[in-house]
Design a protein around this motif. Sequence first.
Motif, PDB file in Angstrom:
ATOM      1  N   LEU A 232      86.248 -13.510  73.293  1.00 21.00           N
ATOM      2  CA  LEU A 232      86.414 -14.819  73.007  1.00 21.00           C
ATOM      3  C   LEU A 232      87.584 -15.313  72.396  1.00 21.00           C
ATOM      4  N   ASN A 233      88.001 -14.518  71.263  1.00 23.74           N
ATOM      5  CA  ASN A 233      89.160 -14.751  70.887  1.00 23.74           C
ATOM      6  C   ASN A 233      90.537 -14.676  71.580  1.00 23.74           C
ATOM      7  N   GLU A 234      90.517 -13.532  72.399  1.00 29.65           N
ATOM      8  CA  GLU A 234      91.430 -13.293  73.445  1.00 29.65           C
ATOM      9  C   GLU A 234      91.751 -14.405  74.609  1.00 29.65           C
ATOM     10  N   GLU A 235      90.433 -15.005  75.093  1.00 28.06           N
ATOM     11  CA  GLU A 235      90.551 -15.914  76.238  1.00 28.06           C
ATOM     12  C   GLU A 235      90.796 -17.440  75.479  1.00 28.06           C
ATOM     13  N   VAL A 236      90.336 -17.722  74.552  1.00 26.17           N
ATOM     14  CA  VAL A 236      90.412 -18.984  73.872  1.00 26.17           C
ATOM     15  C   VAL A 236      92.002 -19.095  73.315  1.00 26.17           C
ATOM     16  N   THR A 237      92.716 -18.144  72.829  1.00 22.05           N
ATOM     17  CA  THR A 237      94.046 -18.210  72.634  1.00 22.05           C
ATOM     18  C   THR A 237      94.703 -18.198  73.857  1.00 22.05           C
ATOM     19  N   ALA A 238      94.457 -17.597  75.094  1.00 21.48           N
ATOM     20  CA  ALA A 238      95.165 -17.569  76.007  1.00 21.48           C
ATOM     21  C   ALA A 238      95.195 -18.724  76.687  1.00 21.48           C
ATOM     22  N   ALA A 239      93.993 -19.570  76.607  1.00 22.84           N
ATOM     23  CA  ALA A 239      93.697 -21.025  77.122  1.00 22.84           C
ATOM     24  C   ALA A 239      94.561 -22.053  76.290  1.00 22.84           C
TER      25      ALA A 239
ATOM     26  N   PRO B  33      84.596 -24.451  70.544  1.00 23.53           N
ATOM     27  CA  PRO B  33      83.568 -24.738  69.533  1.00 23.53           C
ATOM     28  C   PRO B  33      83.069 -23.335  69.094  1.00 23.53           C
ATOM     29  N   LEU B  34      83.006 -22.500  70.146  1.00 26.53           N
ATOM     30  CA  LEU B  34      82.354 -20.960  69.621  1.00 26.53           C
ATOM     31  C   LEU B  34      83.188 -20.109  68.825  1.00 26.53           C
ATOM     32  N   VAL B  35      84.486 -20.393  68.520  1.00 29.57           N
ATOM     33  CA  VAL B  35      85.321 -19.656  67.673  1.00 29.57           C
ATOM     34  C   VAL B  35      84.557 -19.516  66.091  1.00 29.57           C
ATOM     35  N   SER B  36      84.653 -18.213  65.788  1.00 27.40           N
ATOM     36  CA  SER B  36      84.006 -17.810  64.472  1.00 27.40           C
ATOM     37  C   SER B  36      82.462 -17.938  64.528  1.00 27.40           C
TER      38      SER B  36
END
Length: 638
Positions: free
Chosen positions: A153-160, A139-142
């Motif tokens: 955030l972008n690195e971690e959410v992509t890895a998740a 939900p926090l993306v962008s």
Amino acid sequence: MPAITSAALLALGAALAGCGAQDGADAVSPALGGSPAAQAELHRILSRFEDGARAERIALEPDLLAFRGRYPGDDLARIATAHLAWIALERGDLRRAEALSAEVEAAGPGATGDLARVLRGAALRRAGKPKPAFGVLRPLVSKVIDAYVRSLLNEEVTAAAMEAGAWTQAVELMGVWLREADDDDRAAVRTRIGALLRKVPIAHLVGAMRAGQAAGEVVDPQVDLRSLVAERLAIVARERRDVALAKELLDRAGALLGSQGDAISELAAGAGTARVEPPTVGLLLSTRSSESRRRGVEIAAGVAHGLGLLRPGSDARLVSRDDGGQGSVDEALSSLTAEGAAVLIAGSDREQATAVARFARTNAIPVLLVHPPEPAALDGAFVFVVGEEPARSIEVLAAALAERGAKPVALVGGEAGARKDAGGSPPSAPPGAAAGGAPPVAPAPALAERGIALALPCDGPLDPRALRPPAVRGIILAGDAPCAEQALRAAPRTATIALGFEAAVPPPPGSLVATAGLFPLVAAPPGAQPPPGAGDPRAPSGAPGPGAALAVWLATHPSPPSYWAALGRDAGVLAWAGVQRLPKTGTEDPAEVKARRLAAASAMSSATAELWTTSAAGFGGKRVLPRVVGYRVIEKAR
């Protein structure tokens, strides 16, 4: 990593207050301290934090702890706590990172709370909980303005997303990550994304390419994920010599191929190029229906076993394609031949088998069909049929039930073609049969003589009342395991059960089980009688029984082989006989390719081996594998 100014950190709450109230959320308050002394001190600490490497940031922990001790009631203490969580994350102390982040979040929403949420999601992901982490971070993306936090955030959410197997979302998030990266950081981000793309299944990358084509013209390849996807697919196409993929890349992403463009153009232009690589077998799967997909998975497992691919030191090479998507059977087969296959295995249904037989005749390449084609397609020296007509086992089981007085008989499930052979025009439905599913069909004269009274599909829930009238005494289970389980639950207790090849369920006492060669490869239950034709003299001397063959299979598989896996295994054994003695160097010379394909066809025609689905040792110079279809009786307990 780009620097973040301490002033920006201190004003993070004010900058994000508007974002936190989007979509109807409660308004948030900026986490701003009221003490000028506290602001000045935290500014000095965070300036060192932003410029420091990992070890230098970790070394700031005492300063942040001391700050919290001096200003426990100041709003800026939350920012200090969030950075202590960050330090715990850097150290690998994930439990502390998660606890401190939760403490900051509990104090209320806002920019500092969003930072804490990013850190908590990162801690969850690194603790091996990708799905909960994805739920926290997505939900926090962008919605995070600060570049430093946004990068994490972008690195971690992509890895998740990757670790959770959410491939489509992962590729989409890579695009966000690349677009939102700072100019100084973009090259490193592209490198990390390129590494991640190697782990994404090819089908999802092809889907991303097709979706990306509709996104419009490329503004800047450096910020457009489509260029990285095209580069990855180009590498795959070249490694696999996948002509169909090369052609699609040119059509959909030609402008993005860069230095790969010439090589992909050459590969696409070589669609009709004949070549043979040692010792390569091509496997064509079908994705046209759920049934063909299931069969394809089982056939592939059997082929791999037959080729010995799971055996250390195996020389065999297997390449595969499917006939789904926007391609066709001919395009997929052309891709397999371009990759060097000297023998093809295909045909999980009659339609595909017929198309493959036509391709074999046109291109003079030997094919082993796991399912028989239309009778008219059995022409030519390159078409070999390993499989069996589904109606054969139905006829054998129907005759066996009739001999035992177990008639009339109901046929449940199986191929539409087999039911067509077993049935004609619909009769008046028996009482209750219209309650669900397709109506039964009346028997054709040939099988009506065997006592088959009705044929029931298994495309949906099976109405138990359909098996009761007209006084059904025998039931042939011609469908797969779920279909057979439905029929067994609905079957009258007085009915005798006969299990076809695909009914992979435990046979009830007193039932009949269709057999062919060693199949089904299961430990014989107490009281089982040997199948008719078990002593066929054509079997090779010293061939192991079903127990030994089953033990070899179970060494690498969790359950006994299904019918389609057993057919795939036999096809793999015969294909290996065709390719194992071919020259050890590849060739594209037309005359040599033709000679090697002829040699492979001749070798398969005369090969002898221990097979699972027939007591015959091979084709015996013919094109259709001989097979005695029999049955086994499961005695009732005494």
